[in-house]
Design an enzyme around this catalytic site. Structure first.
Site, short mmCIF file in Angstrom:
data_model
loop_
_atom_site.label_atom_id
_atom_site.label_comp_id
_atom_site.label_asym_id
_atom_site.label_seq_id
_atom_site.Cartn_x
_atom_site.Cartn_y
_atom_site.Cartn_z
N GLY A 131 0.91 -1.51 0.23
CA GLY A 131 0.15 -0.24 -0.16
C GLY A 131 1.01 1.42 0.22
O GLY A 131 0.58 2.13 0.75
N ASN B 71 -5.78 3.45 -12.91
CA ASN B 71 -5.06 2.02 -12.50
C ASN B 71 -2.72 2.41 -12.89
O ASN B 71 -2.87 3.03 -13.76
CB ASN B 71 -4.56 1.11 -13.49
CG ASN B 71 -3.75 -0.38 -12.85
OD1 ASN B 71 -3.71 -0.75 -12.16
ND2 ASN B 71 -2.91 -0.86 -13.78
N VAL C 239 -6.05 -5.86 -21.16
CA VAL C 239 -5.38 -5.65 -19.29
C VAL C 239 -4.53 -4.80 -20.02
O VAL C 239 -3.47 -4.78 -21.10
CB VAL C 239 -4.65 -6.59 -19.16
CG1 VAL C 239 -3.90 -6.24 -18.03
CG2 VAL C 239 -5.95 -7.88 -18.41
N ASP C 240 -3.99 -3.58 -18.37
CA ASP C 240 -3.71 -2.41 -19.54
C ASP C 240 -3.14 -1.69 -21.06
O ASP C 240 -2.66 -1.06 -21.71
CB ASP C 240 -1.78 -2.44 -18.90
CG ASP C 240 -1.35 -3.26 -17.75
OD1 ASP C 240 -2.00 -3.05 -16.57
OD2 ASP C 240 -0.92 -3.87 -17.59
N ILE D 135 -7.90 -8.59 -11.75
CA ILE D 135 -8.81 -7.78 -12.91
C ILE D 135 -10.11 -7.91 -12.36
O ILE D 135 -10.50 -9.16 -11.72
CB ILE D 135 -8.37 -9.18 -13.91
CG1 ILE D 135 -7.11 -9.39 -14.58
CG2 ILE D 135 -9.59 -7.70 -15.63
CD1 ILE D 135 -6.14 -8.11 -14.95
N LEU D 136 -10.14 -6.75 -12.62
CA LEU D 136 -12.33 -5.98 -12.16
C LEU D 136 -13.08 -6.57 -13.12
O LEU D 136 -12.76 -7.17 -14.22
CB LEU D 136 -12.07 -4.38 -11.88
CG LEU D 136 -11.59 -3.71 -10.67
CD1 LEU D 136 -11.91 -2.23 -11.75
CD2 LEU D 136 -12.02 -4.24 -10.59
N HIS E 178 1.06 1.22 -12.91
CA HIS E 178 1.47 0.39 -13.90
C HIS E 178 2.81 1.42 -12.73
O HIS E 178 3.21 1.78 -14.70
CB HIS E 178 1.38 0.02 -15.42
CG HIS E 178 2.01 -1.18 -15.87
ND1 HIS E 178 1.47 -2.54 -14.91
CD2 HIS E 178 2.60 -0.86 -16.83
CE1 HIS E 178 2.41 -3.22 -16.15
NE2 HIS E 178 3.28 -2.92 -16.21
N GLU F 55 5.67 6.42 -9.66
CA GLU F 55 4.47 6.28 -8.99
C GLU F 55 4.02 6.90 -7.85
O GLU F 55 2.35 7.91 -8.37
CB GLU F 55 4.21 5.14 -8.73
CG GLU F 55 5.27 3.42 -9.61
CD GLU F 55 4.63 1.73 -9.13
OE1 GLU F 55 3.52 2.08 -8.42
OE2 GLU F 55 5.99 1.59 -9.21
C1 GAR Z 1 3.52 -1.12 -7.62
O1 GAR Z 1 4.04 -0.94 -7.79
C2 GAR Z 1 2.37 -0.62 -8.43
O2 GAR Z 1 2.71 0.01 -9.72
C3 GAR Z 1 2.54 -2.44 -8.85
O3 GAR Z 1 2.44 -2.77 -7.67
C4 GAR Z 1 2.81 -2.52 -6.87
C5 GAR Z 1 2.00 -2.56 -5.53
O4 GAR Z 1 2.65 -1.65 -4.69
N1 GAR Z 1 1.12 -2.85 -9.38
C6 GAR Z 1 0.79 -3.79 -10.78
O5 GAR Z 1 2.19 -4.38 -11.14
C7 GAR Z 1 -0.78 -3.83 -11.28
N2 GAR Z 1 -0.02 -4.29 -12.78
P1 GAR Z 1 1.88 -0.99 -3.14
O6 GAR Z 1 0.62 -1.94 -2.93
O7 GAR Z 1 3.10 -0.41 -2.11
O8 GAR Z 1 1.49 0.55 -4.07
#
Ligand code: GAR
Length: 202
Positions: free
Chosen positions: A12, A108, A150-151, A93-94, A110, A181
């Site tokens: 999170g 989202n 997806v994406d 996936i939703l 990514h 991010e």
């Molecule tokens: C993040 O790096 C996010 O971009 C990735 O999961 C991680 C979650 O970290 N998401 C994906 O790969 C989606 N395809 P977090 O729980 O610390 O935010």
């Protein structure tokens, strides 16, 4: 205000970036009104509780049938009056009903520059392992709208990050989070929430 649900599965840190942005007044019209996890052990839930945000858990164990999972998800979101959604490391996936009900209202994050290293199976550390394997010198993150692919939804914000000599997937993942991010997810959320508040389409 525009009621935002943040969907999570893990640590999170992106949720934390949203909570911090909101505390600094940088989330515009968005108001974080629910954190929903598909894992009850997700540390993200702790972050939500610490910030006083309501939490819900909906796991595949609780609801193995994908159609009913989708319906229950939508029921929870509507029950909280949610108007837009951020997928912040939500690794499920939703379903069609949820995506249909929130068309152009789901963002989202990514951890790569789409269309590189994305699509089915590209999530979390795996994305950075593949980027290092391919030897790219620049990677980054993408905030995009979610559709049924997806994406594949329209890109809202991207930010590039340099790959450095000696990077491991873990080191690269951390740099992409810090430099890209955690910055662009709040920016994209503000962008969409402010448009929704003004009644404009994106
Ligand atoms: C993040 O790096 C996010 O971009 C990735 O999961 C991680 C979650 O970290 N998401 C994906 O790969 C989606 N395809 P977090 O729980 O610390 O935010």
């Amino acid at each position: 205000m525009v009621k935002l649900a943040v969907l999570v599965s893990g640590g999170g840190t992106n949720l934390q970036a949203l909570l911090d942005a909101q505390a600094r007044g940088e989330l515009g019209s968005a108001s974080i009104s629910l954190v929903l996890s598909n894992r009850k052990a997700a540390y993200a839930l702790e972050r939500a509780r610490n910030a006083g945000v309501p939490t819900e858990v909906l796991s595949k164990v609780m609801e193995p049938d994908p159609v009913r999972y989708d319906e229950r998800m939508l029921g929870i979101l509507q029950g909280y009056g949610i108007q837009m959604i951020a997928l912040a490391g939500f690794l499920t996936i939703l379903g069609e009903k949820t995506v249909g009900a929130y068309e152009d209202r789901i963002i989202n994050i990514h951890p790569a520059l789409i269309p590189s290293f994305c699509g089915k199976g590209y999530y979390g550390l795996r994305v950075h392992e593949e980027a290092l394997k391919r030897g790219v010198k620049i990677t980054g993150a993408t905030a995009h709208l979610v559709n049924l692919g997806v994406d594949e939804g329209p890109i809202l914000v991207q930010k590039a990050v340099e790959v450095q000599e000696g990077d491991t997937p873990e080191i690269l993942q951390r740099r992409v989070m810090e430099q890209a991010e955690w910055k662009i997810l709040p920016q994209a959320v503000k962008l969409l929430a402010d448009k929704l508040e003004r009644g404009e389409a994106l």
